[in-house]
Motif scaffolding. Structure first.
Motif: not given
Length: 661
Positions: A63-87
């Motif tokens: 909705r803030i004009r970020v391309p879909r592919a970049i938005a998906v990859v960014s969100v997935v990297i952020l989510a799994f970064g948090l998961i690995f940090a928690m691990g």
């Protein structure tokens, strides 16, 4: 012995039997596939659930004009970064806890000893324990330990001592660098491979959401694209919102527990906070399991019992507040699953996939139930696992009357009356339930005994509701009962007869102030009599006392013995359209007996239009026509009110036309 002839099955029965067998075989194949393919299906299931959680974040970036592919990859990297940090944080906490455990051994020993010292009958327990140990030693001693030794012929010479075995130690050569590297990496290969599969599937699902939706529409049925598309979009948005809120809520629960345990002094508080957040996805027992570990550690750490009590108090306060206060405000009282479905799904998924299945059980089952509510072919999933009643409110009422359980039906009706009126309940639930009974009676499924049982149950049900008036409910306390809620949702707040007035004695015309100004007469059957009983109770609830007569009162022999003192209106009740001649003759007999009374013909069948009702009224020559209980009561109220227009009492046709309009 004469054998009974074999009853051949019809083609419909054979088709149904083959369908049931095919369904059972398919279910076995699906369960076996899920079990033997769990190494593949577990990552896919986790990826689907993660995609529901991450989809709102991807939509926000788009909705803030970020391309879909970049938005998906960014969100997935952020989510799994948090998961690995928690691990990694969990690993460090576990390492620290393992190194500190030997220090707590003495504290545990002291507590055990103090507990034994304060236990009544200490001497008896110790003696019993010592006796059991001695018996164990005697039982373990070989029987031929002494007899196997040869007697010594010379008493003065001692037998030579037995030779002790020589210990042998096998030493492996030092592993090389390659072997050490393989031993280090091999335990990590499976988790890393699983994580990689999850990441790939999450990215694929988020990038191809519309394509996957279209394929699911094709499988579910493309005959109604608009409805199916809207249903799946609604299901996806609901699941995304539900799982995201659950994640945030359980994460907050874990943070509060972790901070509380840190303030209390429990070691590795971060570990127990993360564990509490994860285990809270397990319904009912998750919080209890999460509390068991810090409680056991509090016993080991604190020489006294203060830390244990504080830890117990923390869980006993935080869990009820989150579960019974915050959750209902955020996303309702439940996840949409029945309690039996929650337990069954937890057992099923744990048996298939182990501990991971226990954590994923509720989210996976919620996905199935939401799809069942929106996709027609999957409706059985909602029926099996959803928290909504499997039967409609009229079906539930009819079933309770069949079972002879009017008390429970009255209890559910009182829950309904917290939000809707008595007229609405009788019209939308009870009367429709009797229409189901009438349909069964017409096809010969109900004998006279069952019909009498239904009529008696309705009479007892109406008696249980005799103290209920029909004033608009205050709507202060909403019902929490699932069946009553389903019935409330089936009735609109602005239903036609939701707010009918309750008349006092001073509001009635003088001639309507008799003991029973309303006479309700059953048309032909016991089902008609049950409907007349409900009409009589509803009329009494509005200030017009009514008397009910069975269908036998309309016979030629009984009509002239009918008590008619003070009767101003007669309501003739039918749930069957098959005998218009009977209606005509019944009205004619009542007219002879009560020439001054107004006769209302109540025909309460499904799928009958206004024109058909008017034709029935004209054919039977009744004064007024009512298509529902509420309409009949409304006609009685308008005829009985002292403040009505003066021409209403003399022109019932005008009243009928006004009501129909």
């Amino acid at each position: 012995m004469i054998r009974q002839p074999f009853k051949a099955r019809t083609s419909e029965e054979l088709v149904a039997l083959l369908g049931a067998v095919a369904t059972a075989i398919l279910a076995v194949i699906i369960i076996a596939t899920l079990y033997f393919g769990r190494e593949i299906f577990i990552p896919i299931a986790m990826a689907i659930l993660l995609s529901f959680v991450l989809a709102p974040l991807v939509g926000l970036l788009q909705r803030i004009r970020v391309p879909r592919a970049i938005a998906v990859v960014s969100v997935v990297i952020l989510a799994f970064g948090l998961i690995f940090a928690m691990g990694s944080l969990l690993a460090s906490q576990l390492t620290q806890l393992a190194s500190d455990l030997p220090r707590y051994q003495s504290t545990i020993s002291d507590k055990i000893q103090s507990f034994r010292d304060t236990t009544a009958g200490r001497g008896t327990l110790e003696r019993a324990s010592g006796m059991l140990k001695d018996l164990s030693k005697e039982l373990d001693k070989p029987k031929d330990a002494e007899s196997s030794q040869p007697p010594n012929p010379i008493p003065s010479l001692k037998a030579p001592a037995p030779l002790s075995p020589v210990p042998v130690e096998v030493r492996q050569p030092d592993p090389g660098a390659l072997e050490s590297l393989r031993a280090l990496i091999s335990p990590l290969l499976h988790p890393l491979a699983t994580t990689g599969i999850i990441i790939i599937f999450v990215i694929f699902i988020l990038l191809q959401r519309e394509d996957l939706r279209n394929r699911l529409i094709r499988l579910a049925g493309s005959h109604d694209l608009q409805r199916t598309t809207a249903a799946l979009d609604d299901a996806a948005s609901r699941l995304s919102r539900l799982f995201l809120i659950q994640l945030l809520l359980n994460g907050t629960f874990g943070v509060v527990i972790g901070i509380g345990l840190w303030l209390i002094g429990i070691p590795s508080a971060i570990l127990w906070g993360i564990l509490a957040a994860v285990l809270r996805f397990v319904p009912y027992i998750g919080a209890a399991i999460a509390a068991a570990f810090p409680l056991a550690l509090a016993v080991a750490v604190d020489p006294g019992w203060t830390m244990l009590l504080w830890t117990l108090a923390l869980f006993l306060v935080v869990e009820p507040v989150v579960g019974h206060v915050i959750e209902p405000m955020v996303y309702g009282h439940s996840t949409g699953l029945s309690p039996v479905a929650v337990v069954a799904s937890a057992t099923f998924w744990t048996a298939l996939w182990g501990p991971i299945g226990l954590v994923l059980a509720t989210p996976l089952t919620v996905c199935l139930v939401v799809l069942g509510r929106h996709v027609e072919r999957l409706e059985f999933l909602d029926v099996m696992f959803g928290d909504r009643p499997a039967l409609s409110p009229p079906e539930i009422f009819y079933q309770r009357m069949l079972a002879g359980d009017p008390t429970e039906a009255a209890e559910k009706a009182e829950e309904f009356l917290k939000e809707r009126s008595l007229s609405s309940y009788y019209d939308e639930v009870a009367l429709k339930g009797l229409q189901l009974a009438q349909a069964d009676s017409e096809r010969g499924a109900l004998d006279h005994e069952r019909l009498a049982k239904i009529k008696d149950a309705v009479a007892e049900f109406a008696s249980d509701l005799a103290d209920q008036d029909d004033r608009p409910p205050p709507k202060v306390n909403a019902t929490t009962d699932a069946e009553a809620t389903s019935a409330v949702e089936s009735v609109a707040e602005d239903a036609p007869y939701e707010n009918l007035p309750v008349l006092g004695t001073s509001e009635l015309l003088p001639e309507w102030q008799s003991e029973h100004p309303v006479l309700c007469v059953a048309g032909r059957s016991l089902i008609d009599e049950a409907a007349a009983i409900m009409l009589g109770q509803l009329s009494t609830a509005h200030g017009l006392k009514a008397r009910v007569e069975a269908a036998e009162a309309l016979s030629t022999a009984n009509i002239f013995r009918l008590e008619t003192t003070g009767v101003m209106i007669v309501c003739l009740v039918y749930l069957d359209l098959s005998a218009p001649a009977h209606m005509r003759y019944a009205v004619r007999r009542l007219r002879r007996k009560l020439p001054q009374a107004t006769i209302i013909l109540g025909c309460w069948m499904k799928d009958i239009d206004v024109g058909g009702l008017e034709r029935l009224r004209d054919g039977a020559r009744a004064d007024l026509m009512a298509a529902s209980l509420g309409e009949a009561v409304k006609l009685c109220i308008e005829l009985a009110r002292a403040d009505k227009p003066s021409d209403m009492a003399t022109k019932p046709e005008q009243l009928s036309a006004t009501t129909a309009a």
